[in-house]
Design a protein around this motif. Structure first.
Motif, PDB file in Angstrom:
ATOM      1  N   ALA A  11      50.544   7.611  23.963  1.00  0.00           N
ATOM      2  CA  ALA A  11      49.827   6.425  23.500  1.00  0.00           C
ATOM      3  C   ALA A  11      48.861   6.769  22.363  1.00  0.00           C
ATOM      4  N   VAL A  12      48.217   7.936  22.427  1.00  0.00           N
ATOM      5  CA  VAL A  12      47.326   8.377  21.344  1.00  0.00           C
ATOM      6  C   VAL A  12      48.128   8.538  20.058  1.00  0.00           C
ATOM      7  N   GLU A  13      49.281   9.190  20.154  1.00  0.00           N
ATOM      8  CA  GLU A  13      50.132   9.383  18.973  1.00  0.00           C
ATOM      9  C   GLU A  13      50.577   8.037  18.399  1.00  0.00           C
ATOM     10  N   TYR A  14      50.955   7.111  19.270  1.00  0.00           N
ATOM     11  CA  TYR A  14      51.382   5.788  18.841  1.00  0.00           C
ATOM     12  C   TYR A  14      50.245   5.058  18.116  1.00  0.00           C
ATOM     13  N   LEU A  15      49.049   5.081  18.694  1.00  0.00           N
ATOM     14  CA  LEU A  15      47.892   4.419  18.085  1.00  0.00           C
ATOM     15  C   LEU A  15      47.539   5.061  16.745  1.00  0.00           C
ATOM     16  N   MET A  16      47.580   6.385  16.688  1.00  0.00           N
ATOM     17  CA  MET A  16      47.288   7.071  15.434  1.00  0.00           C
ATOM     18  C   MET A  16      48.292   6.675  14.351  1.00  0.00           C
ATOM     19  N   ASN A  17      49.566   6.587  14.698  1.00  0.00           N
ATOM     20  CA  ASN A  17      50.583   6.172  13.731  1.00  0.00           C
ATOM     21  C   ASN A  17      50.352   4.744  13.259  1.00  0.00           C
ATOM     22  N   LEU A  18      49.937   3.855  14.166  1.00  0.00           N
ATOM     23  CA  LEU A  18      49.618   2.480  13.771  1.00  0.00           C
ATOM     24  C   LEU A  18      48.464   2.449  12.772  1.00  0.00           C
ATOM     25  N   ILE A  19      47.449   3.244  13.023  1.00  0.00           N
ATOM     26  CA  ILE A  19      46.294   3.291  12.124  1.00  0.00           C
ATOM     27  C   ILE A  19      46.700   3.810  10.750  1.00  0.00           C
ATOM     28  N   VAL A  20      47.503   4.852  10.719  1.00  0.00           N
ATOM     29  CA  VAL A  20      47.961   5.408   9.440  1.00  0.00           C
ATOM     30  C   VAL A  20      48.751   4.358   8.658  1.00  0.00           C
ATOM     31  N   GLY A  27      44.684  -1.475   4.631  1.00  0.00           N
ATOM     32  CA  GLY A  27      43.703  -1.878   5.630  1.00  0.00           C
ATOM     33  C   GLY A  27      42.574  -0.867   5.786  1.00  0.00           C
ATOM     34  N   THR A  28      41.499  -1.315   6.377  1.00  0.00           N
ATOM     35  CA  THR A  28      40.351  -0.471   6.679  1.00  0.00           C
ATOM     36  C   THR A  28      40.145  -0.458   8.187  1.00  0.00           C
ATOM     37  N   VAL A  29      39.909   0.721   8.721  1.00  0.00           N
ATOM     38  CA  VAL A  29      39.706   0.876  10.159  1.00  0.00           C
ATOM     39  C   VAL A  29      38.359   1.545  10.388  1.00  0.00           C
ATOM     40  N   VAL A  30      37.573   0.979  11.280  1.00  0.00           N
ATOM     41  CA  VAL A  30      36.309   1.574  11.693  1.00  0.00           C
ATOM     42  C   VAL A  30      36.421   1.841  13.195  1.00  0.00           C
ATOM     43  N   PHE A  31      36.184   3.085  13.606  1.00  0.00           N
ATOM     44  CA  PHE A  31      36.258   3.396  15.032  1.00  0.00           C
ATOM     45  C   PHE A  31      35.244   4.481  15.372  1.00  0.00           C
ATOM     46  N   THR A  32      34.953   4.605  16.641  1.00  0.00           N
ATOM     47  CA  THR A  32      34.077   5.668  17.128  1.00  0.00           C
ATOM     48  C   THR A  32      34.888   6.597  18.018  1.00  0.00           C
ATOM     49  N   SER A  33      34.535   7.869  17.977  1.00  0.00           N
ATOM     50  CA  SER A  33      35.226   8.821  18.830  1.00  0.00           C
ATOM     51  C   SER A  33      34.437  10.123  18.901  1.00  0.00           C
ATOM     52  N   HIS A  34      34.524  10.781  20.050  1.00  0.00           N
ATOM     53  CA  HIS A  34      33.986  12.127  20.200  1.00  0.00           C
ATOM     54  C   HIS A  34      35.082  13.168  19.970  1.00  0.00           C
ATOM     55  N   ASP A  35      36.314  12.703  19.770  1.00  0.00           N
ATOM     56  CA  ASP A  35      37.435  13.613  19.531  1.00  0.00           C
ATOM     57  C   ASP A  35      37.473  13.957  18.048  1.00  0.00           C
ATOM     58  N   VAL A  36      36.877  15.091  17.712  1.00  0.00           N
ATOM     59  CA  VAL A  36      36.710  15.474  16.316  1.00  0.00           C
ATOM     60  C   VAL A  36      38.061  15.741  15.641  1.00  0.00           C
ATOM     61  N   ASP A  37      39.062  16.156  16.398  1.00  0.00           N
ATOM     62  CA  ASP A  37      40.390  16.371  15.809  1.00  0.00           C
ATOM     63  C   ASP A  37      40.979  15.053  15.306  1.00  0.00           C
ATOM     64  N   ILE A  38      40.858  14.005  16.099  1.00  0.00           N
ATOM     65  CA  ILE A  38      41.366  12.694  15.692  1.00  0.00           C
ATOM     66  C   ILE A  38      40.567  12.173  14.505  1.00  0.00           C
ATOM     67  N   VAL A  39      39.259  12.319  14.576  1.00  0.00           N
ATOM     68  CA  VAL A  39      38.403  11.875  13.472  1.00  0.00           C
ATOM     69  C   VAL A  39      38.795  12.593  12.180  1.00  0.00           C
ATOM     70  N   ALA A  40      38.980  13.905  12.253  1.00  0.00           N
ATOM     71  CA  ALA A  40      39.342  14.688  11.067  1.00  0.00           C
ATOM     72  C   ALA A  40      40.682  14.241  10.488  1.00  0.00           C
TER      73      ALA A  40
END
Length: 84
Positions: A11-20, A27-40
């Motif tokens: 599900a994380v991979e699917y969501l990341m692909n949707l955002i990309v 589009g512009t996406v604003v999100f919060t996360s403590h997962d620095v790998d995803i943020v990077a």
């Protein structure tokens, strides 16, 4: 709310692909996360907060490579910076 918390790896991979794809379409996406790998991986610009205050902002490659800064925010460095 962290949009990636409590998701399966698939599900994380699917969501990341949707955002990309959304970003590629302009589009512009604003999100919060403590997962620095995803943020990077997903971010063009980041803000780092500690104790309710912005302590850094900028491009991920500039901000997320500072061990001292990440320590102040109680975050771990991205995996890629640990390996290299």
């Amino acid at each position: 709310m962290n949009p990636f918390s409590d998701l399966t790896p698939h599900a994380v991979e699917y969501l990341m692909n949707l955002i990309v794809k959304f970003k590629e379409a302009g589009g512009t996406v604003v999100f919060t996360s403590h997962d620095v790998d995803i943020v990077a991986e997903l971010s063009d610009y980041v803000y780092v907060l500690a104790k309710g205050q912005v302590i850094a902002r900028g491009k991920p490659e500039d901000v997320l490579c500072s061990d001292e800064l990440l320590s102040k925010a109680e975050l771990k460095p991205p995996t890629a910076t640990i390996i290299y």
